[in-house]
Enzyme design. Structure first.
Site, short mmCIF file in Angstrom:
data_model
loop_
_atom_site.label_atom_id
_atom_site.label_comp_id
_atom_site.label_asym_id
_atom_site.label_seq_id
_atom_site.Cartn_x
_atom_site.Cartn_y
_atom_site.Cartn_z
N ASP A 145 -13.65 -5.32 13.88
CA ASP A 145 -12.25 -4.92 14.47
C ASP A 145 -12.10 -5.11 16.05
O ASP A 145 -10.89 -5.40 16.43
CB ASP A 145 -11.73 -3.46 14.24
CG ASP A 145 -11.57 -3.26 12.65
OD1 ASP A 145 -11.04 -4.46 12.21
OD2 ASP A 145 -11.34 -2.29 12.42
N LYS A 149 0.85 -1.28 -0.08
CA LYS A 149 0.08 0.12 -0.21
C LYS A 149 0.96 1.28 0.04
O LYS A 149 1.82 1.24 0.54
CB LYS A 149 -0.87 0.21 1.23
CG LYS A 149 -1.76 -1.22 1.17
CD LYS A 149 -2.72 -0.95 2.57
CE LYS A 149 -3.66 -2.33 2.70
NZ LYS A 149 -4.35 -2.25 4.13
#
Length: 182
Positions: free
Chosen positions: A169, A71
């Site tokens: 998460d 990324k």
């Protein structure tokens, strides 16, 4: 652009040359030849963007195996604290992390190669976060680590009660139970 390798090999902070005058500014945000000269060839195939408000924490995410992603991330509005955690078992920095502030003001970018978990925390009222990836999203390869795992020692600079994260998460495994890269 200035390419600064961090204490973890392969992770770079990229500081662009910004030309400002009364009209605003101009900068090159990515230039393939220069990127390859400093970091190496990465075949970015997709750009992504997210918008989040203060206290939103996205991460720590990664994709496993052949679906892993490199990324190149940056913030075009607001301010975030960006974190990459080394998940490469053979690395001398396995389990360590690098943290950098990215903002619309500093215009820094953060390159994270494959083999790392990644996440960010929004420090401004709102942030627009954009990133290039070198592989498509594969839901079956999705993985993560709990953002507040004490073993990682990440010093998130806001009160944990102010953190907003997804239900998914909150249920991520601890680092000790995560799947690593060889």
């Amino acid at each position: 652009m200035n390419y600064i390798e961090t204490e973890i090999k392969g992770i770079y902070i990229i500081v662009p040359n910004v030309f400002q005058d009364a009209r605003g500014y101009f900068m090159e945000s990515w230039k393939r030849a220069e990127f390859e000269q400093h970091i190496g060839a990465v075949d970015f195939i997709q750009d992504n963007e997210s918008k989040s408000s203060y206290g939103v924490l996205r991460g720590l995410h990664y994709q496993k195996g052949d679906a892993s992603q490199a990324k190149l991330v940056r913030v075009i509005k607001g301010r975030v604290l960006d974190v990459a955690v080394d998940l490469r078992k053979s690395s001398p920095t396995f389990g360590k992390h690098v943290m950098v502030e990215l903002s619309e003001d500093n215009k820094r970018q953060f390159f994270i190669p494959r083999g790392f978990a990644h996440g960010f925390l929004v420090l401004s009222d709102e942030a627009i976060f954009t990133y290039k990836v070198d592989n498509v999203y594969a839901p079956q390869a999705e993985a993560g680590i709990r953002w507040n795992d004490q073993q990682l020692g990440i010093n998130w600079p806001i009160d944990p009660k102010d953190v907003q994260t997804s239900e998914k998460d909150l249920k991520q495994p601890l680092f000790a139970d995560a799947e690593y890269f060889e």
